[in-house]
Design a protein around this motif. Sequence first.
Motif, PDB file in Angstrom:
ATOM      1  N   PRO A  25      -1.555   2.776  -7.386  1.00  0.00           N
ATOM      2  CA  PRO A  25      -1.365   4.074  -8.034  1.00  0.00           C
ATOM      3  C   PRO A  25       0.127   4.415  -8.130  1.00  0.00           C
ATOM      4  O   PRO A  25       0.974   3.742  -7.545  1.00  0.00           O
ATOM      5  N   ILE A  26       0.427   5.478  -8.842  1.00  0.00           N
ATOM      6  CA  ILE A  26       1.794   5.967  -8.923  1.00  0.00           C
ATOM      7  C   ILE A  26       2.211   6.459  -7.542  1.00  0.00           C
ATOM      8  O   ILE A  26       1.432   7.139  -6.847  1.00  0.00           O
ATOM      9  N   SER A  27       3.448   6.146  -7.157  1.00  0.00           N
ATOM     10  CA  SER A  27       3.819   6.178  -5.744  1.00  0.00           C
ATOM     11  C   SER A  27       3.726   7.551  -5.078  1.00  0.00           C
ATOM     12  O   SER A  27       3.378   7.638  -3.926  1.00  0.00           O
ATOM     13  N   ASN A  28       3.999   8.640  -5.738  1.00  0.00           N
ATOM     14  CA  ASN A  28       3.963   9.927  -5.056  1.00  0.00           C
ATOM     15  C   ASN A  28       2.657  10.679  -5.289  1.00  0.00           C
ATOM     16  O   ASN A  28       2.542  11.862  -4.958  1.00  0.00           O
ATOM     17  N   HIS A  29       1.667   9.988  -5.837  1.00  0.00           N
ATOM     18  CA  HIS A  29       0.391  10.647  -6.124  1.00  0.00           C
ATOM     19  C   HIS A  29      -0.466  10.735  -4.864  1.00  0.00           C
ATOM     20  O   HIS A  29      -0.306   9.964  -3.917  1.00  0.00           O
ATOM     21  N   LEU A  30      -1.382  11.726  -4.892  1.00  0.00           N
ATOM     22  CA  LEU A  30      -2.144  12.050  -3.696  1.00  0.00           C
ATOM     23  C   LEU A  30      -3.641  11.793  -3.851  1.00  0.00           C
ATOM     24  O   LEU A  30      -4.348  11.630  -2.864  1.00  0.00           O
ATOM     25  N   TYR A  31      -4.116  11.827  -5.087  1.00  0.00           N
ATOM     26  CA  TYR A  31      -5.548  11.727  -5.346  1.00  0.00           C
ATOM     27  C   TYR A  31      -5.804  10.449  -6.130  1.00  0.00           C
ATOM     28  O   TYR A  31      -5.086  10.149  -7.080  1.00  0.00           O
ATOM     29  N   PHE A  32      -6.856   9.740  -5.755  1.00  0.00           N
ATOM     30  CA  PHE A  32      -7.107   8.435  -6.343  1.00  0.00           C
ATOM     31  C   PHE A  32      -8.575   8.341  -6.762  1.00  0.00           C
ATOM     32  O   PHE A  32      -9.452   8.910  -6.103  1.00  0.00           O
ATOM     33  N   TYR A  33      -8.789   7.628  -7.859  1.00  0.00           N
ATOM     34  CA  TYR A  33     -10.124   7.594  -8.462  1.00  0.00           C
ATOM     35  C   TYR A  33     -10.464   6.185  -8.939  1.00  0.00           C
ATOM     36  O   TYR A  33      -9.587   5.421  -9.327  1.00  0.00           O
ATOM     37  N   TRP A  34     -11.749   5.903  -8.946  1.00  0.00           N
ATOM     38  CA  TRP A  34     -12.289   4.763  -9.673  1.00  0.00           C
ATOM     39  C   TRP A  34     -13.340   5.267 -10.651  1.00  0.00           C
ATOM     40  O   TRP A  34     -14.186   6.089 -10.304  1.00  0.00           O
ATOM     41  N   PHE A  45     -17.544   8.378 -13.700  1.00  0.00           N
ATOM     42  CA  PHE A  45     -16.884   8.558 -12.416  1.00  0.00           C
ATOM     43  C   PHE A  45     -17.631   7.786 -11.325  1.00  0.00           C
ATOM     44  O   PHE A  45     -18.861   7.810 -11.270  1.00  0.00           O
ATOM     45  N   LEU A  46     -16.864   7.113 -10.469  1.00  0.00           N
ATOM     46  CA  LEU A  46     -17.466   6.429  -9.319  1.00  0.00           C
ATOM     47  C   LEU A  46     -17.130   7.170  -8.019  1.00  0.00           C
ATOM     48  O   LEU A  46     -18.026   7.538  -7.259  1.00  0.00           O
ATOM     49  N   VAL A  47     -15.827   7.359  -7.770  1.00  0.00           N
ATOM     50  CA  VAL A  47     -15.420   7.861  -6.469  1.00  0.00           C
ATOM     51  C   VAL A  47     -14.027   8.465  -6.548  1.00  0.00           C
ATOM     52  O   VAL A  47     -13.208   8.050  -7.372  1.00  0.00           O
ATOM     53  N   SER A  48     -13.799   9.471  -5.709  1.00  0.00           N
ATOM     54  CA  SER A  48     -12.446  10.007  -5.551  1.00  0.00           C
ATOM     55  C   SER A  48     -12.040   9.912  -4.082  1.00  0.00           C
ATOM     56  O   SER A  48     -12.894   9.905  -3.187  1.00  0.00           O
ATOM     57  N   PHE A  49     -10.744   9.836  -3.856  1.00  0.00           N
ATOM     58  CA  PHE A  49     -10.207   9.521  -2.525  1.00  0.00           C
ATOM     59  C   PHE A  49      -8.988  10.378  -2.302  1.00  0.00           C
ATOM     60  O   PHE A  49      -8.085  10.434  -3.143  1.00  0.00           O
ATOM     61  N   TYR A  50      -8.961  11.065  -1.161  1.00  0.00           N
ATOM     62  CA  TYR A  50      -7.827  11.935  -0.846  1.00  0.00           C
ATOM     63  C   TYR A  50      -7.652  11.977   0.651  1.00  0.00           C
ATOM     64  O   TYR A  50      -8.633  12.041   1.398  1.00  0.00           O
ATOM     65  N   ASN A  51      -6.416  11.932   1.081  1.00  0.00           N
ATOM     66  CA  ASN A  51      -6.120  12.048   2.512  1.00  0.00           C
ATOM     67  C   ASN A  51      -6.882  10.997   3.316  1.00  0.00           C
ATOM     68  O   ASN A  51      -7.438  11.289   4.379  1.00  0.00           O
ATOM     69  N   ASN A  52      -6.914   9.795   2.766  1.00  0.00           N
ATOM     70  CA  ASN A  52      -7.503   8.632   3.436  1.00  0.00           C
ATOM     71  C   ASN A  52      -9.007   8.711   3.653  1.00  0.00           C
ATOM     72  O   ASN A  52      -9.538   8.064   4.563  1.00  0.00           O
ATOM     73  N   PHE A  61     -22.146   5.006  -6.893  1.00  0.00           N
ATOM     74  CA  PHE A  61     -21.384   4.506  -5.745  1.00  0.00           C
ATOM     75  C   PHE A  61     -22.285   4.446  -4.531  1.00  0.00           C
ATOM     76  O   PHE A  61     -22.255   5.316  -3.655  1.00  0.00           O
ATOM     77  N   ASP A  62     -23.128   3.391  -4.482  1.00  0.00           N
ATOM     78  CA  ASP A  62     -24.044   3.257  -3.354  1.00  0.00           C
ATOM     79  C   ASP A  62     -23.397   2.421  -2.253  1.00  0.00           C
ATOM     80  O   ASP A  62     -22.192   2.168  -2.288  1.00  0.00           O
ATOM     81  N   ASP A  63     -24.192   1.978  -1.295  1.00  0.00           N
ATOM     82  CA  ASP A  63     -23.598   1.309  -0.138  1.00  0.00           C
ATOM     83  C   ASP A  63     -23.105  -0.102  -0.447  1.00  0.00           C
ATOM     84  O   ASP A  63     -22.581  -0.777   0.436  1.00  0.00           O
ATOM     85  N   GLN A  64     -23.267  -0.549  -1.681  1.00  0.00           N
ATOM     86  CA  GLN A  64     -22.669  -1.818  -2.094  1.00  0.00           C
ATOM     87  C   GLN A  64     -21.187  -1.662  -2.443  1.00  0.00           C
ATOM     88  O   GLN A  64     -20.480  -2.644  -2.584  1.00  0.00           O
ATOM     89  N   PHE A  65     -20.752  -0.427  -2.614  1.00  0.00           N
ATOM     90  CA  PHE A  65     -19.380  -0.137  -3.003  1.00  0.00           C
ATOM     91  C   PHE A  65     -18.603   0.427  -1.810  1.00  0.00           C
ATOM     92  O   PHE A  65     -19.156   1.161  -0.988  1.00  0.00           O
ATOM     93  N   SER A  66     -17.328   0.105  -1.744  1.00  0.00           N
ATOM     94  CA  SER A  66     -16.456   0.744  -0.773  1.00  0.00           C
ATOM     95  C   SER A  66     -15.049   0.804  -1.336  1.00  0.00           C
ATOM     96  O   SER A  66     -14.701   0.037  -2.245  1.00  0.00           O
ATOM     97  N   VAL A  67     -14.272   1.735  -0.823  1.00  0.00           N
ATOM     98  CA  VAL A  67     -12.874   1.857  -1.242  1.00  0.00           C
ATOM     99  C   VAL A  67     -11.998   1.900  -0.007  1.00  0.00           C
ATOM    100  O   VAL A  67     -12.419   2.306   1.074  1.00  0.00           O
ATOM    101  N   GLU A  68     -10.744   1.469  -0.236  1.00  0.00           N
ATOM    102  CA  GLU A  68      -9.798   1.434   0.869  1.00  0.00           C
ATOM    103  C   GLU A  68      -8.406   1.664   0.330  1.00  0.00           C
ATOM    104  O   GLU A  68      -8.099   1.293  -0.808  1.00  0.00           O
ATOM    105  N   ARG A  69      -7.570   2.257   1.172  1.00  0.00           N
ATOM    106  CA  ARG A  69      -6.139   2.345   0.868  1.00  0.00           C
ATOM    107  C   ARG A  69      -5.445   1.749   2.085  1.00  0.00           C
ATOM    108  O   ARG A  69      -5.012   2.456   2.985  1.00  0.00           O
ATOM    109  N   SER A  94      -4.879   7.966 -10.827  1.00  0.00           N
ATOM    110  CA  SER A  94      -4.278   8.744  -9.748  1.00  0.00           C
ATOM    111  C   SER A  94      -3.665  10.003 -10.325  1.00  0.00           C
ATOM    112  O   SER A  94      -3.399  10.096 -11.531  1.00  0.00           O
ATOM    113  N   ARG A  95      -3.458  10.990  -9.467  1.00  0.00           N
ATOM    114  CA  ARG A  95      -2.772  12.213  -9.898  1.00  0.00           C
ATOM    115  C   ARG A  95      -2.032  12.805  -8.721  1.00  0.00           C
ATOM    116  O   ARG A  95      -2.342  12.527  -7.550  1.00  0.00           O
TER     117      ARG A  95
END
Lengths: 112, 114
Positions: A25-34, A45-52, A61-69, A94-95
């Motif tokens: 993502p863009i380096s100073n962005h805080l929110y991340f999406y797939w 939309f699949l998933v959003s990610f914020y603050n780890n 986005f069932d249990d076959q999917f996962s995201v990580e930072r 990202s935003r």
Amino acid sequence: EPEVTQTPSHQVTQMGQEVILRCVPISNHLYFYWYRQILGQKVEFLVSFYNNEISEKSEIFDDQFSVERPDGSNFTLKIRSTKLEDSAMYFCASRDRGVEQYFGPGTRLTVT
Amino acid sequence: TQLLEQSPQFLSIQEGENLTVYCNSSSVFSSLQWYRQEPGEGPVLLVTVVTGGEVKKLKRLTFQFGDARKDSSLHITAAQTGDTGLYLCAEPPMIYNQGGKLIFGQGTELSVKP
């Protein structure tokens, strides 16, 4: 100009295999999406990610999917056991605190 | 869940013609965004409209938000081949909380021929 990057651009895998799609993502962005876009269908939309942690996820986005930072730079989407119907374009976005989401160029996933 | 209907689904025109594409919902939009997506790329934000009746211009593109905030249109004047692409409308959430997912319409595929 900063941009979201995604690798690989195209991934071919066999049904049942695990895949990891990568995004920077863009380096100073805080929110991340797939999001994903099945050929001929709308962007979903699949998933959003914020603050780890996941802040919201869709029914897709069932249990076959996962995201990580894992390292403060990369943002990954893992599909544990791919199905034929997972074939799609997968977009990372990202935003910062504003309203605009910046999308990457996408990864085309083909499951055979 | 908000459903966004876009029309037409496909549009093929000659360079220099004008066109209008539409985005409609049975529910009131909190706000609405228009995106353009070119082959092999992700969607790129064109505009956000917030207030009923709002009109925004971006060069030859004019975006209008319906008075009741249930519909929006995108008008292109004197289309150029570079306008070719998929035009998507999307509704952001009312409150930009920790989520902020976008709900997209299915898009209008525009082809402008020389």
